[in-house]
Design a protein around this motif. Structure first.
Motif, PDB file in Angstrom:
ATOM      1  N   VAL A  14       2.205  -6.920   8.161  1.00  0.00           N
ATOM      2  CA  VAL A  14       2.400  -6.065   6.986  1.00  0.00           C
ATOM      3  C   VAL A  14       1.442  -6.534   5.900  1.00  0.00           C
ATOM      4  O   VAL A  14       1.458  -7.704   5.508  1.00  0.00           O
ATOM      5  N   THR A  15       0.586  -5.622   5.436  1.00  0.00           N
ATOM      6  CA  THR A  15      -0.301  -5.927   4.319  1.00  0.00           C
ATOM      7  C   THR A  15       0.192  -5.165   3.087  1.00  0.00           C
ATOM      8  O   THR A  15       0.981  -4.230   3.197  1.00  0.00           O
ATOM      9  N   LEU A  16      -0.282  -5.575   1.925  1.00  0.00           N
ATOM     10  CA  LEU A  16       0.156  -4.999   0.655  1.00  0.00           C
ATOM     11  C   LEU A  16      -1.021  -4.350  -0.042  1.00  0.00           C
ATOM     12  O   LEU A  16      -2.130  -4.888  -0.026  1.00  0.00           O
ATOM     13  N   GLU A  17      -0.762  -3.191  -0.704  1.00  0.00           N
ATOM     14  CA  GLU A  17      -1.827  -2.525  -1.454  1.00  0.00           C
ATOM     15  C   GLU A  17      -1.244  -1.810  -2.660  1.00  0.00           C
ATOM     16  O   GLU A  17      -0.114  -1.330  -2.644  1.00  0.00           O
ATOM     17  N   ARG A  38       1.525 -13.104   0.564  1.00  0.00           N
ATOM     18  CA  ARG A  38       1.619 -12.145   1.664  1.00  0.00           C
ATOM     19  C   ARG A  38       2.801 -12.484   2.567  1.00  0.00           C
ATOM     20  O   ARG A  38       3.282 -13.616   2.577  1.00  0.00           O
ATOM     21  N   ARG A  89       0.299  -2.744  13.031  1.00  0.00           N
ATOM     22  CA  ARG A  89       0.004  -3.088  11.641  1.00  0.00           C
ATOM     23  C   ARG A  89       0.669  -2.064  10.728  1.00  0.00           C
ATOM     24  O   ARG A  89       0.665  -0.868  11.014  1.00  0.00           O
ATOM     25  N   TYR A  90       1.193  -2.577   9.610  1.00  0.00           N
ATOM     26  CA  TYR A  90       1.886  -1.761   8.615  1.00  0.00           C
ATOM     27  C   TYR A  90       1.315  -2.095   7.242  1.00  0.00           C
ATOM     28  O   TYR A  90       0.741  -3.169   7.050  1.00  0.00           O
ATOM     29  N   ARG A  91       1.511  -1.172   6.294  1.00  0.00           N
ATOM     30  CA  ARG A  91       1.097  -1.388   4.903  1.00  0.00           C
ATOM     31  C   ARG A  91       2.254  -1.041   3.991  1.00  0.00           C
ATOM     32  O   ARG A  91       2.930  -0.029   4.211  1.00  0.00           O
ATOM     33  N   HIS A  93       2.579   0.189   0.265  1.00  0.00           N
ATOM     34  CA  HIS A  93       1.811   0.702  -0.875  1.00  0.00           C
ATOM     35  C   HIS A  93       2.781   0.911  -2.037  1.00  0.00           C
ATOM     36  O   HIS A  93       3.831   1.530  -1.864  1.00  0.00           O
ATOM     37  N   ALA A 108      -0.264   1.533   9.339  1.00  0.00           N
ATOM     38  CA  ALA A 108      -1.622   1.211   8.891  1.00  0.00           C
ATOM     39  C   ALA A 108      -2.689   2.009   9.633  1.00  0.00           C
ATOM     40  O   ALA A 108      -3.767   2.248   9.099  1.00  0.00           O
TER      41      ALA A 108
END
Length: 126
Positions: A14-17, A38, A89-91, A93, A108
């Protein structure tokens, strides 16, 4: 910043934006504090992710002294998702909607919305 480590096929990432000028950090994973900005890669399955979202607000209602309320708003957002999949992969937002925060969990690869974030709390002590 060094390139990310390749994703282990047994875990989800999981990434952050957020938009320029805002800040978004990992806060809690399944109720436990995250000691990094993160999230660590996650095992497949259900997880609750909490993020700390900081964004600037300007103008709006006047203060008692006749000035305007300008500054940074701090909020905690939570996302419950039952089906994180290994190797995916996930984001997350997050963005502001006036004075309110908004957030989503996205796939993602496709950008499709998987879950909406719930506001846990906002305020100066967050």
């Amino acid at each position: 910043m060094p390139p990310p480590v390749p994703l282990d096929s047994a875990l989800a990432r999981v990434t952050l934006e957020t938009e320029a000028g805002n800040r978004l950090h990992a806060e809690r994973l399944d109720g436990e504090p995250v000691r990094s900005l993160r999230f660590p890669d996650l095992p497949a399955g259900a997880h609750q992710l909490q993020v700390r979202f900081l964004f600037e607000v300007t103008g709006g209602g006047g203060e008692a002294n006749g000035g305007f309320n300008n500054g940074e708003r701090r909020c905690i957002l939570a996302i419950d998702y039952p089906d994180f999949q290994a190797g995916k992969r996930y984001r997350i937002h997050a963005s502001r909607r006036g004075w309110r925060p908004a957030g989503w969990l996205l796939d993602a690869d496709t950008g499709s919305k998987l879950a909406s974030a719930e506001e846990v709390r906002c305020g100066p002590g967050v």
